[in-house]
Design an enzyme around this catalytic site. Structure first.
Site, mmCIF file in Angstrom:
data_model
loop_
_atom_site.group_PDB
_atom_site.id
_atom_site.type_symbol
_atom_site.label_atom_id
_atom_site.label_comp_id
_atom_site.label_asym_id
_atom_site.label_seq_id
_atom_site.Cartn_x
_atom_site.Cartn_y
_atom_site.Cartn_z
ATOM 1 N N GLY A 171 5.051 2.550 -9.256
ATOM 2 C CA GLY A 171 4.538 3.723 -8.463
ATOM 3 C C GLY A 171 3.484 4.564 -9.130
ATOM 4 O O GLY A 171 3.375 5.774 -8.883
ATOM 5 N N GLN A 183 10.456 8.431 -8.646
ATOM 6 C CA GLN A 183 11.616 8.484 -9.226
ATOM 7 C C GLN A 183 12.804 8.508 -8.598
ATOM 8 O O GLN A 183 13.850 7.871 -8.735
ATOM 9 C CB GLN A 183 11.408 9.705 -10.456
ATOM 10 C CG GLN A 183 12.322 9.460 -11.577
ATOM 11 C CD GLN A 183 12.307 8.102 -12.170
ATOM 12 O OE1 GLN A 183 11.431 7.708 -12.585
ATOM 13 N NE2 GLN A 183 13.228 7.275 -12.363
ATOM 14 N N ALA A 184 12.863 9.503 -7.557
ATOM 15 C CA ALA A 184 14.104 9.692 -6.560
ATOM 16 C C ALA A 184 14.212 8.533 -5.840
ATOM 17 O O ALA A 184 15.425 8.151 -5.812
ATOM 18 C CB ALA A 184 13.844 10.952 -5.946
ATOM 19 N N HIS A 242 2.927 -4.425 9.198
ATOM 20 C CA HIS A 242 1.704 -4.892 8.281
ATOM 21 C C HIS A 242 0.811 -5.688 9.223
ATOM 22 O O HIS A 242 -0.237 -6.222 8.697
ATOM 23 C CB HIS A 242 2.322 -5.833 7.167
ATOM 24 C CG HIS A 242 3.105 -5.325 6.160
ATOM 25 N ND1 HIS A 242 2.923 -4.098 5.804
ATOM 26 C CD2 HIS A 242 4.070 -6.013 5.664
ATOM 27 C CE1 HIS A 242 4.111 -3.748 4.810
ATOM 28 N NE2 HIS A 242 4.704 -4.730 4.614
ATOM 29 N N CYS A 290 0.667 -1.190 -0.119
ATOM 30 C CA CYS A 290 0.179 -0.105 0.099
ATOM 31 C C CYS A 290 0.952 1.475 -0.082
ATOM 32 O O CYS A 290 0.363 2.253 -0.079
ATOM 33 C CB CYS A 290 -0.949 0.055 1.431
ATOM 34 S SG CYS A 290 -2.319 -1.063 0.981
ATOM 35 N N GLY A 291 2.234 1.137 -0.219
ATOM 36 C CA GLY A 291 3.160 2.305 0.230
ATOM 37 C C GLY A 291 3.702 2.232 1.248
ATOM 38 O O GLY A 291 4.545 3.392 1.682
ATOM 39 N N ARG A 340 -4.134 1.866 0.006
ATOM 40 C CA ARG A 340 -3.919 2.277 -1.452
ATOM 41 C C ARG A 340 -5.414 1.748 -1.899
ATOM 42 O O ARG A 340 -5.764 0.624 -1.553
ATOM 43 C CB ARG A 340 -2.883 1.316 -1.913
ATOM 44 C CG ARG A 340 -2.708 1.542 -3.435
ATOM 45 C CD ARG A 340 -1.292 0.965 -3.761
ATOM 46 N NE ARG A 340 -0.768 1.359 -5.033
ATOM 47 C CZ ARG A 340 0.283 0.817 -5.651
ATOM 48 N NH1 ARG A 340 0.894 -0.053 -4.876
ATOM 49 N NH2 ARG A 340 0.717 1.191 -6.899
ATOM 50 N N SER A 373 -0.113 -4.650 -7.524
ATOM 51 C CA SER A 373 1.072 -4.480 -6.977
ATOM 52 C C SER A 373 1.492 -5.684 -6.231
ATOM 53 O O SER A 373 2.823 -6.036 -6.323
ATOM 54 C CB SER A 373 0.926 -3.246 -5.931
ATOM 55 O OG SER A 373 2.443 -2.870 -5.492
#
Length: 317
Positions: free
Chosen positions: A277, A256-257, A134, A78-79, A156, A164
């Protein structure tokens, strides 16, 4: 076994207290397991064999939380890694006036992955400690509630989460593969995956959405306005960051970073954790029938709830 062996060859053993050191050990163990042995069941829920154990899960209630801890809770994929890294940067920025803090190897700590010895060692970690889990709400260590530790809960939308999670299985040498997306989808919908059902996990957090020590933030919300989300997180943990610091954390915290820097933070495993992502990737795998099945499940479980509204299901699914 070819895929797993290739991953083992890329990661050299190191400090067992770092992500990279423990990853090397886990990859070696996984390479010697048959697919059917890569998951085990504890109290009716599946867990990955090389990541945790019955002994770890039994030790979890002994963990001693602090009021100032920065805890991330999320269902898998979920990130969590994204937000945990944001919290690490937020903590560093709040402690370091020189502005020269830099990302190093990940020190992410999931409580259920820590054995009793490592849980004991965490007692000596300076505050604010950044860690996560989790684990289902009902299985959280009692001290988290006793100490009124703040819990940042990341969600998410379930369609993107399912896709994912599927790719995570297919690309992760520490988890068993599935024959097909269709096979995974059936198990996901019945909760026959690691950490159980997404919807069971969501329903219990819905009960505590108004608790002052709980903040729910969504993957999609952070994608829409990362700096704004970071500002909310900073306020929730009662920290003070300048606008400059918030913008710096946001710049370092884009997908991206983090993906570009994943070889530093997560070794070769970074490409497994940071895949796309994006929002809406579910459209590349879901059939119309599967989409309707998920819609019906969401309607039955979360439609009309505060959490359901926060997920903006109609917009993203």
């Amino acid at each position: 076994m070819e895929r797993k062996d290739s991953e083992v060859a890329k990661v050299k053993a190191g400090d067992p207290n770092t992500f990279q050191g423990r990853l090397a050990e886990m990859l070696e163990r996984a390479s010697n397991l048959q697919p059917e042995d890569m998951m085990f069941r504890y109290k009716g829920v599946q867990y990955p064999t090389v990541l945790t154990s019955v002994e770890n899960l039994q030790a979890l209630p002994t963990f001693e939380a602090r009021p100032e801890d920065m805890l991330t809770c999320s269902y898998p994929k979920c990130g969590f890694n994204w937000v945990n890294q944001l919290l690490g940067d937020i903590a560093s920025a709040s402690q370091n006036e020189s502005k020269d803090w830099k990302a190093g190897p990940s020190k992410v700590k999931l409580l259920e992955f820590e054995n009793s010895e490592r849980l004991e060692l965490m007692k000596s970690d300076p505050s604010p400690r950044v860690y996560g889990t989790h684990t289902h709400y009902d299985n959280l260590p009692p001290s988290i509630f006793e100490q009124k530790t703040k819990m940042l809960v990341v969600f998410r939308n379930p369609k993107d989460n399912a896709v994912s999670y599927y790719h995570f299985h297919q690309n992760n040498p520490l988890l068993p593969n599935f024959v097909s997306w269709d096979e995974f989808f059936k198990k996901y919908m019945t909760g026959e995956v690691g950490w159980g059902s997404y919807f069971d996990y969501a329903l219990v957090w819905e009960k505590y959405i108004d608790n002052e020590n709980v903040m729910i933030i969504t993957y999609e919300e952070l994608k829409e306005n990362l700096a704004g989300g970071i500002r909310k997180i900073v306020e929730f943990f009662n920290l003070s960051l300048s606008d400059e610091d918030i913008q710096l954390v946001a710049k370092r915290g884009t997908f991206q970073a983090m993906s570009d820097n994943s070889h530093v933070t997560h070794s070769t495993f970074g490409k497994v954790i940071f895949r796309k992502g994006m929002v809406g990737d579910w459209r590349n795998l879901f059939t119309e029938e599967q989409s309707q099945e998920m819609d019906a499940k969401f309607e039955a479980c979360l439609a009309g709830t505060k959490l359901g509204l926060k997920l903006k299901y109609d917009l993203y699914c």
